[in-house]
Design a protein around this motif. Structure first.
Motif, PDB file in Angstrom:
ATOM      1  N   GLY A 222       0.805  -1.210   0.000  1.00 29.01           N
ATOM      2  CA  GLY A 222       0.000   0.000   0.000  1.00 29.01           C
ATOM      3  C   GLY A 222       0.837   1.258   0.000  1.00 29.01           C
ATOM      4  O   GLY A 222       0.601   2.179  -0.773  1.00 29.01           O
ATOM      5  N   ALA A 223       1.843   1.321   0.865  1.00 27.71           N
ATOM      6  CA  ALA A 223       2.586   2.559   1.067  1.00 27.71           C
ATOM      7  C   ALA A 223       3.480   2.875  -0.123  1.00 27.71           C
ATOM      8  O   ALA A 223       4.294   2.048  -0.534  1.00 27.71           O
ATOM      9  CB  ALA A 223       3.422   2.466   2.338  1.00 27.71           C
ATOM     10  N   THR A 224       3.356   4.063  -0.655  1.00 25.43           N
ATOM     11  CA  THR A 224       4.184   4.524  -1.772  1.00 25.43           C
ATOM     12  C   THR A 224       5.224   5.525  -1.284  1.00 25.43           C
ATOM     13  O   THR A 224       5.662   6.397  -2.035  1.00 25.43           O
ATOM     14  CB  THR A 224       3.310   5.162  -2.855  1.00 25.43           C
ATOM     15  OG1 THR A 224       2.582   6.255  -2.265  1.00 25.43           O
ATOM     16  CG2 THR A 224       2.334   4.160  -3.439  1.00 25.43           C
ATOM     17  N   TYR A 225       5.626   5.402  -0.033  1.00 25.18           N
ATOM     18  CA  TYR A 225       6.543   6.339   0.616  1.00 25.18           C
ATOM     19  C   TYR A 225       7.232   5.575   1.745  1.00 25.18           C
ATOM     20  O   TYR A 225       6.702   4.569   2.245  1.00 25.18           O
ATOM     21  CB  TYR A 225       5.759   7.521   1.204  1.00 25.18           C
ATOM     22  CG  TYR A 225       4.547   7.045   1.985  1.00 25.18           C
ATOM     23  CD1 TYR A 225       4.653   6.689   3.326  1.00 25.18           C
ATOM     24  CD2 TYR A 225       3.312   6.873   1.353  1.00 25.18           C
ATOM     25  CE1 TYR A 225       3.553   6.192   4.023  1.00 25.18           C
ATOM     26  CE2 TYR A 225       2.220   6.376   2.044  1.00 25.18           C
ATOM     27  CZ  TYR A 225       2.346   6.036   3.373  1.00 25.18           C
ATOM     28  OH  TYR A 225       1.271   5.523   4.062  1.00 25.18           O
ATOM     29  N   SER A 457       7.145  -3.751   8.040  1.00 21.67           N
ATOM     30  CA  SER A 457       5.726  -3.379   8.049  1.00 21.67           C
ATOM     31  C   SER A 457       4.952  -4.117   6.959  1.00 21.67           C
ATOM     32  O   SER A 457       3.725  -4.194   7.005  1.00 21.67           O
ATOM     33  CB  SER A 457       5.567  -1.876   7.815  1.00 21.67           C
ATOM     34  OG  SER A 457       5.896  -1.540   6.475  1.00 21.67           O
ATOM     35  N   ILE A 458       5.648  -4.641   5.959  1.00 21.44           N
ATOM     36  CA  ILE A 458       5.079  -5.379   4.813  1.00 21.44           C
ATOM     37  C   ILE A 458       4.205  -4.467   3.953  1.00 21.44           C
ATOM     38  O   ILE A 458       3.547  -4.931   3.038  1.00 21.44           O
ATOM     39  CB  ILE A 458       4.251  -6.627   5.260  1.00 21.44           C
ATOM     40  CG1 ILE A 458       4.870  -7.262   6.509  1.00 21.44           C
ATOM     41  CG2 ILE A 458       4.186  -7.668   4.156  1.00 21.44           C
ATOM     42  CD1 ILE A 458       6.259  -7.792   6.331  1.00 21.44           C
ATOM     43  N   ARG A 459       4.172  -3.167   4.202  1.00 22.31           N
ATOM     44  CA  ARG A 459       3.235  -2.282   3.519  1.00 22.31           C
ATOM     45  C   ARG A 459       3.818  -1.649   2.260  1.00 22.31           C
ATOM     46  O   ARG A 459       3.076  -1.133   1.426  1.00 22.31           O
ATOM     47  CB  ARG A 459       2.780  -1.165   4.459  1.00 22.31           C
ATOM     48  CG  ARG A 459       1.928  -1.634   5.638  1.00 22.31           C
ATOM     49  CD  ARG A 459       1.440  -0.442   6.455  1.00 22.31           C
ATOM     50  NE  ARG A 459       0.795   0.533   5.611  1.00 22.31           N
ATOM     51  CZ  ARG A 459       1.137   1.829   5.535  1.00 22.31           C
ATOM     52  NH1 ARG A 459       2.134   2.287   6.261  1.00 22.31           N
ATOM     53  NH2 ARG A 459       0.495   2.657   4.739  1.00 22.31           N
ATOM     54  N   LEU A 460       5.146  -1.634   2.123  1.00 23.38           N
ATOM     55  CA  LEU A 460       5.746  -0.891   1.030  1.00 23.38           C
ATOM     56  C   LEU A 460       5.333  -1.449  -0.329  1.00 23.38           C
ATOM     57  O   LEU A 460       5.411  -2.658  -0.570  1.00 23.38           O
ATOM     58  CB  LEU A 460       7.271  -0.928   1.159  1.00 23.38           C
ATOM     59  CG  LEU A 460       7.833  -0.210   2.398  1.00 23.38           C
ATOM     60  CD1 LEU A 460       9.269  -0.591   2.635  1.00 23.38           C
ATOM     61  CD2 LEU A 460       7.681   1.292   2.239  1.00 23.38           C
ATOM     62  N   ASP A 465       6.481   2.938  -9.238  1.00 18.83           N
ATOM     63  CA  ASP A 465       7.675   3.742  -9.481  1.00 18.83           C
ATOM     64  C   ASP A 465       7.787   4.884  -8.477  1.00 18.83           C
ATOM     65  O   ASP A 465       8.898   5.281  -8.084  1.00 18.83           O
ATOM     66  CB  ASP A 465       7.650   4.307 -10.900  1.00 18.83           C
ATOM     67  CG  ASP A 465       7.864   3.230 -11.964  1.00 18.83           C
ATOM     68  OD1 ASP A 465       8.370   2.146 -11.616  1.00 18.83           O
ATOM     69  OD2 ASP A 465       7.502   3.471 -13.135  1.00 18.83           O
ATOM     70  N   LEU A 466       6.631   5.413  -8.055  1.00 15.22           N
ATOM     71  CA  LEU A 466       6.643   6.526  -7.113  1.00 15.22           C
ATOM     72  C   LEU A 466       7.294   6.139  -5.790  1.00 15.22           C
ATOM     73  O   LEU A 466       7.960   6.948  -5.148  1.00 15.22           O
ATOM     74  CB  LEU A 466       5.209   7.018  -6.880  1.00 15.22           C
ATOM     75  CG  LEU A 466       5.035   8.291  -6.053  1.00 15.22           C
ATOM     76  CD1 LEU A 466       5.811   9.453  -6.670  1.00 15.22           C
ATOM     77  CD2 LEU A 466       3.556   8.633  -5.924  1.00 15.22           C
ATOM     78  N   THR A 467       7.107   4.900  -5.373  1.00 17.77           N
ATOM     79  CA  THR A 467       7.738   4.424  -4.133  1.00 17.77           C
ATOM     80  C   THR A 467       9.248   4.527  -4.239  1.00 17.77           C
ATOM     81  O   THR A 467       9.928   4.989  -3.308  1.00 17.77           O
ATOM     82  CB  THR A 467       7.342   2.967  -3.858  1.00 17.77           C
ATOM     83  OG1 THR A 467       5.919   2.849  -3.868  1.00 17.77           O
ATOM     84  CG2 THR A 467       7.887   2.500  -2.518  1.00 17.77           C
ATOM     85  N   TRP A 468       9.790   4.103  -5.370  1.00 16.21           N
ATOM     86  CA  TRP A 468      11.248   4.128  -5.553  1.00 16.21           C
ATOM     87  C   TRP A 468      11.751   5.562  -5.688  1.00 16.21           C
ATOM     88  O   TRP A 468      12.815   5.909  -5.137  1.00 16.21           O
ATOM     89  CB  TRP A 468      11.628   3.300  -6.774  1.00 16.21           C
ATOM     90  CG  TRP A 468      11.261   1.861  -6.585  1.00 16.21           C
ATOM     91  CD1 TRP A 468      10.211   1.193  -7.154  1.00 16.21           C
ATOM     92  CD2 TRP A 468      11.909   0.922  -5.728  1.00 16.21           C
ATOM     93  NE1 TRP A 468      10.176  -0.105  -6.712  1.00 16.21           N
ATOM     94  CE2 TRP A 468      11.208  -0.306  -5.837  1.00 16.21           C
ATOM     95  CE3 TRP A 468      13.016   0.985  -4.888  1.00 16.21           C
ATOM     96  CZ2 TRP A 468      11.574  -1.447  -5.138  1.00 16.21           C
ATOM     97  CZ3 TRP A 468      13.393  -0.151  -4.177  1.00 16.21           C
ATOM     98  CH2 TRP A 468      12.682  -1.344  -4.300  1.00 16.21           C
TER      99      TRP A 468
END
Length: 966
Positions: A222-225, A457-460, A465-468
């Motif tokens: 879920g998390a993009t940050y 957290s297993i959420r990343l 691409d935005l996460t990276w």
């Protein structure tokens, strides 16, 4: 009572009354000093060229509801609507402080009658309304004026950290935007301000989780940050805010590179000229000793006091031409020639570089940069400091609650590390407030600096691409913030990122792409800092040889076979032990029943484990070793400001501010520090020490000294006495028992008969038995006096009938004591057949409280108590979040509790009366085993067929609850 003390007391009464708390007790602990000593960003040496105004203080807040039509998981956050006149909260927020700070730690429901009565509280600001905890969007507003003497200065707005997505408006115009909850940022607001009038600053915030983007295949993502840990639910301005007045021609950044092996101090100096004219300037300066004048006791050591001493080195001036509007970076190299003393953990000598920007007419700027003369290098499989091998022994901690924002608590943690013989620390799972790195410089701790890429957290969402992109920006900003700290040995680009693939279970090809991106991210640290070889993903090994350091997290037990041999790089174990996940049965091999008996016994098991790992793995093989949270599991949680153990803590307990609130002051000004939120007492409560060491701490201290500790000899379950031959082959149920009791007897395998005269075991339902029933019992008692028999009175713990209590030969009453495990008197014939693992119900499905009420009275004193309530409630620990579990168990142990006998025997002549209040309604694999064993020990003939046919559910592995896994 003098006037000043009286006024503080009245102020505290008003604050607590606002929160709905009345009747303040006289034992309330008030702390008369700063909770969080802090200083600004501009030093005295930089003035008058630079200046600052701290914007900390009372801000207005307007909470904005999330539209009901908004759908989570889309990656698109709801729009933040403009603030509305007349909608501002009546209470002002005290910046720095997250809007939902009182939910940081999730423990605001404290005290009897609440959902989690043993959970440590998290109310640091009792004046804040309850609904702030649920804020997901909002606006913060502050008015400010520009000092007259700043007329020729550029004005920067500096935030140390804002949790969530942040938009900044000055006088109604958008200045900038930030989405990184942990790192500082500047905005030049010179073109937006009124120089001679009031200015309005608006900061709009949206919770980071509003930006989550779900994945259709990998459901945990879920998390993009970069999320961080235990800070990922914060929203708002949670660290200091400043206005900075800076010259138009100035130094924007200094990177001090101490190349000890080359005898060279290299300075990378970024400069800018924001005037409309070209500038021919000279850049030069001096290096002066940084002298720490802080005190030595627990109260004054964290308080900031320093000066600059003699000039140790002069940096010759260099001529530079800066064109109008130009920025450039200048590199200066200078030989040191023994002019500087080494920074080491034992001798943390510091220096301040003062660089001046001049021309023939004036000095434009002076920039101060603190640093240390030292160099960390990797040479083969060795980690070296100043050319000599060094091993790091440290600690980690999750930022469990708002107390971490205090320099006092940072000092206490670091002092504890020093006390056990450590020299290192990993501020874990996200960038921590700047004070942690400052103090590490000053106290001599080596820091492994870590990002907020918290894989556990297993959420990343590694598919976005935005996460990276955000992760690369985040790592760069962390390095730029911290690279001048001599204490920083290297960079950890993330924690346990392997868990994303492990628990999302992608195809190998997909996982390989993620790994490639993780390696690229990690190695990008070299672009911003060529001085540090130590670059890692903590816990992710070396990514198939692509990283310069091998790093793994170990579960409990000594597993030397899991260390790679003949690997020409440093080996790191960044976490080890069963501290946060170990169940009593997992720790039994170390200490036997002690692991079930008490929190101290559990710590004895952890102690043996950490000792053997430190002595046999860390010292011989590792460059860096840290058990998992010595500060959290190796120390006992502190009852700060709470000393009445006849009741649960409430909001009148804790340490309260004794100083009036001040506007424009750096650092946190908590209203209250709750009890049990931490293991440290940095002088706040005069009745308590700095910390209370548990065996785990002591064992690590002994191991690093090379001294002996209890050796590990695996404890085996003992052989139990041979079971007696059955004496009671059939039982008679007296009167009309509850259907649940009859069902229980059947499931337990006891044969019932309706022929009372043939049974030498009569079972009494102690919750329904009548006077008439007991007359029958009295009659059979007379007949049994020659041949013997047993009366078994069973209650689920809910009640005992008045008739039954009157009939008993001695007084007995039920107590308000419940338990999820029992203890046993092994000196009794029945008790000798049981071990504490047999009496442990704290992990079974459903209701775990095998004892709802205990027994007390003369019957207990004169009889023989076989089972009693456990002194420890492991239900408060197992499968409970780390920020609660330890504190809950310690509080439960500390509370004065009523007696809790669960089963007692009492001789009625030749007849054995047995009274049990163990809840027979609970029928699980664990309870059925217990009851059948008990009845066999009592010489009751039971059917050995286990009538329970429950399917065993396979529990999905939870990394945060169940520990490391491959």
């Amino acid at each position: 009572m003098n006037n000043s003390i009286f006024s503080k007391y009245c102020l505290l009464e008003i604050v607590l009354s606002f929160w709905g708390i009345t009747g303040l007790k006289s034992q309330t602990v008030v702390f008369p000093r700063d909770f969080s000593p802090a200083e600004g960003l501009v030093t005295a040496q930089e003035k008058p060229f630079r200046d600052e105004v701290c914007l900390n203080g009372l801000w207005e807040l307007q909470c904005i509801p999330v539209p009901s039509s908004w759908k989570s998981g889309s990656g698109i956050a709801p729009e933040l609507s403009a603030p509305q006149p007349g909608k501002w909260e009546k209470v002002k927020i005290k910046i720095p402080s997250a809007i939902n700070v009182n939910d940081w730690g999730r423990g605001s429901n404290v005290g009897a009658g609440t959902q989690n009565p043993y959970a440590p509280g998290s109310v640091y600001f009792p004046s804040y309304p309850e609904h702030w905890k649920h804020t997901r969007m909002g606006w913060l507003r502050k008015s400010f004026r520009i000092p007259e003497e700043w007329a020729q200065k550029r004005v920067l707005l500096h935030f140390e950290a804002v949790a969530g997505d942040c938009i900044v408006l000055v006088n109604g115009r958008e200045v900038g935007h930030n989405l990184d909850s942990h790192l500082p940022f500047d905005m030049d607001i010179s073109d937006y301000i009124n120089r001679d009038a009031e200015n309005e600053l608006l900061v709009g915030v949206r919770h980071t989780k509003l930006f989550d983007k779900s994945h259709p295949v990998y459901k945990k993502m879920g998390a993009t940050y970069p999320t961080g840990s235990n800070t990922d639910d914060l929203i708002g301005i949670w660290q200091d805010v400043y206005l900075l007045g800076v010259p138009e021609v100035r130094i924007t950044d200094v990177f001090v590179q101490p190349w000890v092996d080359k005898n060279e101090l290299v300075l990378e100096v970024a400069m800018t000229n924001l005037t409309s004219k070209n500038k021919k300037i000279t850049l030069g300066g001096v290096v002066k000793e940084w002298i720490n004048h802080a005190g030595k006791d627990v109260l004054t050591a964290p308080e900031i006091s320093w000066s600059l001493g003699e000039t140790a080195l002069t940096i010759p001036s260099e001529s530079i031409t800066l064109r109008a509007g130009e920025s450039q970076t200048v590199t200066i190299r200078h030989q040191v020639n023994d002019a500087l003393k080494y920074w080491t953990p034992d001798t943390p000598d510091l220096y301040t570089l003062l660089l001046n920007v001049n021309d023939k007419r004036q000095t434009y700027d002076c920039k101060a940069t603190r640093f240390g003369w030292r160099q960390f290098k990797i040479v083969g499989d060795e980690f070296q400091l100043n050319g000599k091998k060094i091993q790091c022994f440290g600690d980690i901690q999750h930022p469990f609650s708002a107390y971490i924002c205090s320099r006092r608590f940072a000092y206490a943690w670091y002092q504890m590390i020093k006390d056990f013989g450590g020299n290192a620390v990993r501020p874990h799972a996200q960038p921590w407030p700047r004070v942690y790195y400052d103090l590490a410089d000053e106290m001599g701790l080596m820091v492994l600096d870590e990002t907020a890429l918290f894989g556990s957290s297993i959420r990343l969402n590694f598919e976005e691409d935005l996460t990276w992109q955000r992760s690369h920006e985040h790592l760069e900003r962390l390095i730029l913030r911290d690279r001048n700290h001599p204490s920083v040995i290297g960079w950890s680009a993330g924690n346990e990122t392997f868990a994303i693939a492990l628990l999302n279970k992608p195809e190998k090809e997909v996982a390989a792409v993620w790994d490639e991106k993780l390696v690229d991210l990690t190695l990008s640290a070299r672009k911003f800092d060529p001085t540090r070889d130590f670059i890692t993903l903590d816990g992710d090994r070396d990514m198939d040889g692509r990283l310069p350091v091998w790093s793994k997290h170990f579960a409990h037990g000594l597993k030397l076979e899991d260390l790679p041999r003949n690997l020409d790089k440093p080996l790191v174990v960044g976490e080890s032990g069963a501290t946060y996940y170990g169940r009593p049965i997992q720790l039994y091999p170390f200490v036997g029943e002690k692991a079930f008996l008490s929190y101290e016994g559990r710590s004895e098991a952890l102690a043996i484990d950490v000792y053997q790992n430190a002595r046999q793995m860390a010292l011989p093989y590792l460059s860096y070793y840290s058990p998992s949270e010595v500060c959290w599991f190796g120390l006992e949680h502190m009852n700060l400001g709470y000393h009445d153990f006849n009741r649960l803590p409430n909001l009148t307990d804790g340490i309260f501010a004794g100083k009036p609130y001040e506007e424009g002051k750096p650092g946190y000004q908590y209203e209250r520090i709750p009890p049990y939120v931490t293991t440290f007492n940095p002088g706040l409560d005069p009745q308590l020490p700095l910390y209370k060491a548990l065996p785990m701490f002591n064992a690590l201290k002994v191991a690093l000294k090379g001294e002996a500790w209890t050796p590990y000899n695996e404890v085996k379950h003992p052989l139990k006495p041979e079971l007696p031959q059955p004496v009671y082959r059939a039982a008679y149920l007296v009167g009309t028992p509850q259907p649940e009791l009859a069902d229980f007897i059947t499931k337990a395998g006891i044969t019932l008969t309706d022929k009372s005269q043939k049974a030498n075991l009569w079972i009494i339902d102690a919750e329904t038995v009548t006077v008439e029933d007991l007359q029958k019992v009295q009659a059979i008692l007379k007949k049994w006096q020659k041949k013997g028999g047993m009366l078994l009175a069973l209650s689920s713990g809910n009640r005992l009938t008045e008739a039954f209590c009157d009939w008993l030969p001695e007084e007995v009453t039920l107590t308000d004591r419940r338990a999820s495990a029992l203890e046993v008197d092994k000196n009794t014939s029945w008790g000798s057949h049981f071990e504490l693992p047999d009496l442990y119900f704290s992990e079974m499905d459903g209701d775990r409280y095998i004892l709802k009420h205990g027994l007390t009275g003369n019957l207990i004193e004169k009889g023989e108590a076989i089972f009693s309530a456990s002194r420890t409630d492991w239900n408060l620990f197992n499968n409970v979040a780390e920020h609660w579990k330890c504190a809950q168990v310690v509080l439960y142990k500390t509370l004065n509790k009523p007696e809790g006998v669960a089963l007692v025997t009492y001789p009625l002549g030749n007849v054995n009366l047995v009274l049990s209040v163990i809840d027979y309604h609970l029928w699980t694999k664990e309870t059925s085993t217990f009851w059948k064993n008990l009845f066999r020990v009592m010489a009751i003939d039971v059917d050995r067929t286990d009538l329970q046919h429950q399917s065993v559910k396979r529990k999905e592995h939870d990394l945060l609850m169940d520990g490391p896994t491959d």
